[in-house]
Design a protein around this motif. Structure first.
Motif, PDB file in Angstrom:
ATOM      1  N   LEU A 274     115.207 -26.852  64.124  1.00 24.97           N
ATOM      2  CA  LEU A 274     115.146 -27.417  63.206  1.00 24.97           C
ATOM      3  C   LEU A 274     114.650 -27.004  61.861  1.00 24.97           C
ATOM      4  CD1 LEU A 274     112.707 -29.745  65.571  1.00 24.97           C
ATOM      5  CD2 LEU A 274     115.083 -30.649  64.726  1.00 24.97           C
ATOM      6  N   ALA A 275     114.056 -25.877  61.936  1.00 21.50           N
ATOM      7  CA  ALA A 275     113.572 -25.324  60.334  1.00 21.50           C
ATOM      8  C   ALA A 275     114.848 -24.789  59.780  1.00 21.50           C
ATOM      9  CB  ALA A 275     112.288 -24.187  60.915  1.00 21.50           C
ATOM     10  N   GLY A 276     115.510 -24.220  60.547  1.00 23.18           N
ATOM     11  CA  GLY A 276     116.891 -23.519  60.051  1.00 23.18           C
ATOM     12  C   GLY A 276     117.822 -24.530  59.102  1.00 23.18           C
ATOM     13  N   PHE A 277     117.870 -25.738  59.947  1.00 23.92           N
ATOM     14  CA  PHE A 277     118.705 -26.854  59.308  1.00 23.92           C
ATOM     15  C   PHE A 277     118.088 -27.314  58.035  1.00 23.92           C
ATOM     16  CE2 PHE A 277     119.790 -31.343  58.445  1.00 23.92           C
ATOM     17  CZ  PHE A 277     121.383 -31.138  58.762  1.00 23.92           C
ATOM     18  N   ARG A 278     116.916 -27.418  57.965  1.00 15.20           N
ATOM     19  CA  ARG A 278     116.012 -28.053  56.716  1.00 15.20           C
ATOM     20  C   ARG A 278     116.189 -26.969  55.732  1.00 15.20           C
ATOM     21  NH1 ARG A 278     110.738 -30.093  59.818  1.00 15.20           N
ATOM     22  NH2 ARG A 278     111.371 -32.463  59.788  1.00 15.20           N
ATOM     23  N   LEU A 279     115.936 -25.550  56.035  1.00 14.87           N
ATOM     24  CA  LEU A 279     115.982 -24.428  54.920  1.00 14.87           C
ATOM     25  C   LEU A 279     117.348 -24.360  54.367  1.00 14.87           C
ATOM     26  CD1 LEU A 279     113.528 -22.233  56.819  1.00 14.87           C
ATOM     27  CD2 LEU A 279     113.125 -23.248  54.367  1.00 14.87           C
ATOM     28  N   LYS A 280     118.259 -24.567  55.227  1.00 13.37           N
ATOM     29  CA  LYS A 280     119.693 -24.240  54.691  1.00 13.37           C
ATOM     30  C   LYS A 280     120.106 -25.471  53.558  1.00 13.37           C
ATOM     31  CE  LYS A 280     121.901 -21.490  55.406  1.00 13.37           C
ATOM     32  NZ  LYS A 280     122.272 -20.275  54.569  1.00 13.37           N
ATOM     33  N   LEU A 281     119.483 -26.644  54.004  1.00 14.26           N
ATOM     34  CA  LEU A 281     119.807 -27.881  53.225  1.00 14.26           C
ATOM     35  C   LEU A 281     119.091 -27.716  52.066  1.00 14.26           C
ATOM     36  CD1 LEU A 281     121.270 -30.609  53.126  1.00 14.26           C
ATOM     37  CD2 LEU A 281     119.145 -31.756  54.050  1.00 14.26           C
ATOM     38  N   TYR A 282     117.693 -27.545  52.191  1.00 18.61           N
ATOM     39  CA  TYR A 282     116.904 -27.019  50.798  1.00 18.61           C
ATOM     40  C   TYR A 282     117.727 -26.014  49.901  1.00 18.61           C
ATOM     41  CZ  TYR A 282     113.000 -29.368  53.102  1.00 18.61           C
ATOM     42  OH  TYR A 282     112.247 -30.353  53.766  1.00 18.61           O
ATOM     43  N   GLU A 283     118.148 -25.155  50.496  1.00 20.09           N
ATOM     44  CA  GLU A 283     118.830 -23.800  49.892  1.00 20.09           C
ATOM     45  C   GLU A 283     119.954 -24.443  48.913  1.00 20.09           C
ATOM     46  OE1 GLU A 283     121.582 -20.209  50.747  1.00 20.09           O
ATOM     47  OE2 GLU A 283     119.872 -20.347  52.089  1.00 20.09           O
TER      48      GLU A 283
END
Length: 602
Positions: free
Chosen positions: A240-249
């Motif tokens: 979940l965190a990985g998805f969010r962070l990649k989208l934010y990036e």
């Protein structure tokens, strides 16, 4: 004032929404029509150009109307499936329907992305004229907000792709966590000493049992159960965190708080000021915890002592009594609020039965098409359960006040959503303390109030510290379960000023809020809502019944302005300064001082 039905129903009515529930035909038919309408609107938006004059903006009026209609139906569907899966975690058909709704929500999100891009591509001069039209003024704040957000996101094509991929990726991981929880059974003993298997929801109620042995024994099994499944939870949380962070990036966002602050329509300055005031006054709450430890015969409170009751509140509370008392106390503040609560009880909008198979926790969910709400909880007969019931009814009243507003203006953020609920809870808890039949009961009820302050000031703060740090570390790679647990315990020690004898390292695994995909950082808004509502409650106590109308007006505006504007307009205060927060804190401090005075040894 309307009268409560007797006895008050313990289970809710879902058939009046969609007959047959997960196995009926009404809901699938509703979804089928919704899908057709979303697809048709998507095609319309794909061919729609940004207006080049104010006259052309009139062509978008029917589209805006349809978008709001679809938004209402999406929320209706999502709320219904949430009710189905919560009441029976083993309802596989409900899980399938929930997956279908998630897919439709993604399609609707893509549709909204196209619409928001039209807003983004509209020139500034046309935009100004568009928003000045009388028909647009009521929703101008929301449309402007979405236009500004579109400027900071990816292209519509890439945002749509991310939304599509999230269905079987991001959101699927969130649903996977529900499966993990549904398969956890925690061993315990019934009153006859026979071993029984409890659901997570049932076991959670035992963690604040009046009997310390019951709490401690339950906590040992509770922690073991979450430790045994921690690898699965860690995979889920990392994903979940990985998805969010990649989208934010890809959007160019480097602050993990950017999205949650925007969703909650508040500034980081307001958030920091709130925590600053809370941290300043934490030592007084440690005095309460030290006194409580002495009263229960221990040197320091353990994790499962923090929320445990103190003293005697006249035994168990029946659901019928809780309902009557809540309505009675609501009426003293606002007959309108009391009538609404009576209606919710009588119409069977509340699921409170204590039975196996239910999801843990409590919630209130909105059904804007039906103009109804549904409340979910497990009522175990405690004063804390009564407070939860009042809390959820506050949520429901907030939605009731929003009925009839444009759907775009009904999308209020979690932080202000927690305002109405916590305010309602305060009405009831304050009355319980004032009407206590003995010194012992007053002590017990004051303790219950103070423990809620500690939950918001310390437990929630620990969650916020943990999640902020977890996301920063997750940028470097995945974390193992043991690393996450160490991070959790460190945050708990800091938030509680290292005042406990034991902590809950696997709290991150047991808390649903970390796995909710719809809202990142499902923590600090609770504390904001508590402090904001406490500040409002202080004003209400000064102004009396005349404040009820102002309160309703404030709640109706929660979907169309940021919190700083809301506070300035309706309360005349500046949330970026300490004054309001200090006034709110005074009420919480008074509870502690009253408790310490009543429990002081001669």
């Amino acid at each position: 004032m309307s009268q409560l039905n007797e006895p008050v129903a313990l289970t809710w009515d879902l058939d009046s929404l969609f007959e047959g529930g997960s196995t009926g035909q009404a809901f699938p038919q509703f979804l089928a029509q919704l899908e057709k309408d979303i697809q048709a609107l998507n095609e319309t938006l794909k061919n729609q150009q940004a207006p080049t004059s104010v006259e052309e903006t009139y062509l978008l009026d029917p589209i805006i109307k349809q978008l709001q209609d679809v938004s209402a139906r999406i929320l209706e569907a999502s709320s219904f499936t949430e009710c189905l899966t919560a009441q029976d975690q083993h309802d596989k058909k409900a899980v399938q329907l929930s997956g279908k709704v998630t897919s439709l929500d993604a399609q609707a999100s893509n549709m909204m992305t196209l619409f928001h891009n039209i807003l983004f591509l509209t020139s500034d001069d046309v935009w100004q004229g568009w928003m000045e039209r009388e028909e647009m003024k009521p929703i101008a704040f929301v449309l402007t907000e979405k236009r500004d957000e579109a400027k900071e996101k990816l292209s519509p094509e890439l945002e749509s792709l991310a939304s599509d991929l999230a269905v079987s990726g991001y959101h699927a991981w969130g649903q996977h966590y529900d499966t993990i929880v549904a398969n956890i059974h925690i061993p315990s003993k019934d009153e006859q000493g026979n071993e029984v298997q409890l659901s997570v929801g049932q076991a959670a109620n035992k963690l604040d049992d009046a009997n310390r042995d019951v709490r401690e024994e339950t906590f040992v099994q509770w922690e073991k159960a979450w430790k045994d499944t921690a690898d699965f939870s860690a995979d889920t949380l990392n994903a979940l965190a990985g998805f969010r962070l990649k989208l934010y990036e890809n959007r160019g966002w480097d602050n993990v708080l950017k999205e949650p602050l925007a969703i909650n329509r508040m500034s980081e300055g307001t958030l920091n000021m709130m925590w600053q005031v809370i941290n300043k006054h934490k030592p007084l709450f440690i005095k309460y915890m030290d006194r409580k430890a002495k009263m229960i015969g221990v040197d320091k409170l353990s994790w499962c002592d923090v929320d445990a009751p103190v003293g005697n509140t006249s035994g168990q509370t029946t659901y019928d009594y809780a309902a009557k008392e809540i309505v009675k106390q609501f009426a003293k503040f606002s007959p309108k609020l009391a009538d609404f609560a009576t209606h919710a009880f009588n119409q069977k909008w509340i699921e409170a039965e204590d039975r196996n198979g239910k999801r843990p926790g409590g919630f209130c969910t909105s059904l804007p098409v039906s103009k109804q709400t549904r409340i979910f909880m497990t009522f175990g007969g405690t004063v804390s359960n009564m407070s939860t019931l009042a809390h959820e009814l506050g949520h429901a009243y907030h939605q009731y006040l929003m009925d009839g507003l444009p759907m775009f203006n009904q999308d209020y953020a979690m932080n202000v959503a927690e305002t109405a609920s916590t305010f309602a809870e305060m009405i009831v808890s304050d009355a319980l303390v004032q009407n206590a039949q003995s010194k012992e009961e007053k002590i017990a009820l004051l303790a219950d109030k103070v423990q809620r302050s500690i939950a918001f000031f310390m437990n929630i703060h620990a969650r916020f510290l943990f999640e902020t740090r977890f996301y920063e570390l997750r940028k470097q790679g995945t974390l193992e379960a043991e690393e996450i647990s160490a991070l959790m315990e460190k945050a708990q020690r800091e938030a509680f000023l290292d005042s406990l004898s034991s902590y809950h390292p696997y709290f991150w695994s047991s808390k649903l809020h970390f796995y909710i995909t719809g809202v990142p950082f499902y923590n600090f808004p609770y504390t904001f809502g508590y402090m904001f509502s406490t500040g409002i409650y202080a004003i209400a106590k000064r102004e009396g019944t005349a404040f009820a109308a102002k309160y309703d007006a404030l709640l109706r505006d929660t979907g169309c302005m940021n919190v700083e504007e809301l506070a300035s307009k309706h309360l005349g205060v500046d949330l970026t300064q300490p004054d309001f927060w200090e006034d709110a804190m005074k009420l919480a401090i008074q509870d502690v001082e009253d408790f310490l005075a009543l429990t002081e040894e001669n």
